[in-house]
Design a protein around this motif. Sequence first.
Motif, mmCIF file in Angstrom:
data_model
loop_
_atom_site.group_PDB
_atom_site.id
_atom_site.type_symbol
_atom_site.label_atom_id
_atom_site.label_comp_id
_atom_site.label_asym_id
_atom_site.label_seq_id
_atom_site.Cartn_x
_atom_site.Cartn_y
_atom_site.Cartn_z
ATOM 1 N N UNK A 1 31.914 -40.493 24.171
ATOM 2 C CA UNK A 1 31.569 -39.083 24.395
ATOM 3 C C UNK A 1 32.679 -38.157 23.895
ATOM 4 N N UNK A 2 33.929 -38.567 24.054
ATOM 5 C CA UNK A 2 35.040 -37.762 23.536
ATOM 6 C C UNK A 2 34.943 -37.635 22.020
ATOM 7 N N UNK A 3 34.648 -38.732 21.354
ATOM 8 C CA UNK A 3 34.528 -38.714 19.894
ATOM 9 C C UNK A 3 33.344 -37.855 19.465
ATOM 10 N N UNK A 4 32.218 -38.004 20.138
ATOM 11 C CA UNK A 4 31.038 -37.191 19.812
ATOM 12 C C UNK A 4 31.342 -35.708 19.961
ATOM 13 N N UNK A 5 31.936 -35.339 21.082
ATOM 14 C CA UNK A 5 32.253 -33.925 21.315
ATOM 15 C C UNK A 5 33.238 -33.398 20.284
ATOM 16 N N UNK A 6 34.250 -34.204 19.949
ATOM 17 C CA UNK A 6 35.260 -33.730 18.999
ATOM 18 C C UNK A 6 34.670 -33.570 17.599
ATOM 19 N N UNK A 7 33.720 -34.425 17.243
ATOM 20 C CA UNK A 7 33.077 -34.296 15.931
ATOM 21 C C UNK A 7 32.248 -33.022 15.848
ATOM 22 N N UNK A 8 31.578 -32.687 16.944
ATOM 23 C CA UNK A 8 30.701 -31.515 16.938
ATOM 24 C C UNK A 8 31.478 -30.225 17.138
ATOM 25 N N UNK A 9 32.365 -30.234 18.131
ATOM 26 C CA UNK A 9 33.033 -28.988 18.506
ATOM 27 C C UNK A 9 34.422 -28.848 17.888
ATOM 28 N N UNK A 10 34.898 -29.904 17.236
ATOM 29 C CA UNK A 10 36.168 -29.829 16.506
ATOM 30 C C UNK A 10 35.947 -29.791 15.019
ATOM 31 N N UNK A 11 34.795 -29.275 14.623
ATOM 32 C CA UNK A 11 34.381 -29.349 13.228
ATOM 33 C C UNK A 11 34.152 -27.977 12.612
ATOM 34 N N UNK A 12 34.661 -26.943 13.280
ATOM 35 C CA UNK A 12 34.453 -25.597 12.750
ATOM 36 C C UNK A 12 35.447 -24.636 13.380
ATOM 37 N N UNK A 13 35.697 -23.581 12.663
ATOM 38 C CA UNK A 13 36.493 -22.473 13.174
ATOM 39 C C UNK A 13 35.885 -21.193 12.611
ATOM 40 N N UNK A 14 34.648 -20.965 13.026
ATOM 41 C CA UNK A 14 33.935 -19.784 12.547
ATOM 42 C C UNK A 14 34.676 -18.519 12.957
ATOM 43 N N UNK A 15 35.197 -18.552 14.162
ATOM 44 C CA UNK A 15 36.054 -17.483 14.682
ATOM 45 C C UNK A 15 37.318 -18.149 15.196
ATOM 46 N N UNK A 16 38.471 -17.577 14.901
ATOM 47 C CA UNK A 16 39.716 -18.105 15.470
ATOM 48 C C UNK A 16 39.729 -17.704 16.940
ATOM 49 N N UNK A 17 39.426 -18.655 17.813
ATOM 50 C CA UNK A 17 39.308 -18.387 19.241
ATOM 51 C C UNK A 17 39.494 -19.708 19.979
ATOM 52 N N UNK A 18 39.969 -19.624 21.207
ATOM 53 C CA UNK A 18 40.305 -20.850 21.938
ATOM 54 C C UNK A 18 39.098 -21.751 22.127
ATOM 55 N N UNK A 19 37.897 -21.197 22.240
ATOM 56 C CA UNK A 19 36.717 -22.014 22.490
ATOM 57 C C UNK A 19 36.406 -22.942 21.318
ATOM 58 N N UNK A 20 36.942 -22.650 20.148
ATOM 59 C CA UNK A 20 36.811 -23.555 19.017
ATOM 60 C C UNK A 20 38.133 -24.269 18.719
ATOM 61 N N UNK A 21 39.253 -23.582 18.955
ATOM 62 C CA UNK A 21 40.560 -24.202 18.710
ATOM 63 C C UNK A 21 40.826 -25.404 19.592
ATOM 64 N N UNK A 22 40.351 -25.365 20.842
ATOM 65 C CA UNK A 22 40.547 -26.496 21.748
ATOM 66 C C UNK A 22 39.778 -27.719 21.254
ATOM 67 N N UNK A 23 38.599 -27.505 20.691
ATOM 68 C CA UNK A 23 37.833 -28.618 20.147
ATOM 69 C C UNK A 23 38.541 -29.278 18.970
#
Length: 322
Positions: free
Chosen positions: A10-32
């Motif tokens: 689940x950690x790998x799945x989440x990181x692939x999905x939510x650690x795969x973009x930086x549409x906006x420089x913001x913590x909600x994407x930077x943490x991923x």
Amino acid sequence: MINKQNLLEKAITLSKIYGNKLEIVVYTQGVGISARLRLEKLGFVTRAKDFADDLYKDLINRRLNDESFEWKNDNRAGLIWLDDLYEITGDKKNIEPIIDQANMFIDTDNSILDENIQVEDQFFVSAILGRAFKYTNDNKYLDFMISHLLSSPLQRKNGIYVHSKIAPFAWGRGNGFACYGAIEAIKYIPQNHYLREEVIAKHHKHLRALIPLQSSNGGWRQVLDVENSYEELTATCMIGYSLANNIKLGLLTKEYIDILYKAWDFVDGKIENTGIVHDSCTGTGSMTTLDDYLIRKRENGFDNRGGSLAAWFLVSLYEILS
């Protein structure tokens, strides 16, 4: 007990999905992105380094000039993954944007902190200034960060935090931000610093107040001290992340692992194998009434905030179980 393989998948799945973009420089994407890089540091092939390298180049060549003049503090905290990238590359240029933003925080003549003293800023300050101190060893960053934490008027006598000066409610994610702010600071405060134990004591008072408020299902609520408030994903992940890192640093004994097992059970049930998450409170500024928090929308689906914060928690939990 925790099924480590399920946790890792689940950690790998989440990181692939939510650690795969930086549409906006913001913590909600930077943490991923940070979670994805941390998995790579643990030896898992996530291609995070190449992805983050490209993001860094885009930041330097374009986005910092085009976007940073509009940033708020949640955007500044969106740079934290640069620390993880540096730990892989060893290129100190990766850290320069963090130090530039840290200098904006400590410019007291042009304060960028919210005048209503939002609890969110505890995380945003510690995330950036702690890392700036780590790489410069300049006490101006350390002093500001510690002062910001210890001078906060938002902690009630019982240990729980309210959202802000104008919103005296025990918002779940607000308490998650306070946990993040404390543990992200403690990581970087030198062992011999004269205020380190005071920061830890303030943080542990908070944790002691939070533990009895964990639900029988393992989650923490949208409003912590309202029994019929829904059990909320991000607050649970943030508190869990803090507990896991306290154990990792040797600040709490492994007797607290049972609390983490319960939190994992709750979070596991809110994450589908596809990366869809459930019961993640939507973005929330200071609200006027208690009811505003109680009826606040829950995100169910692909949600950057819920997915990224869950990924950070799961990676930290996997680290201590390993």
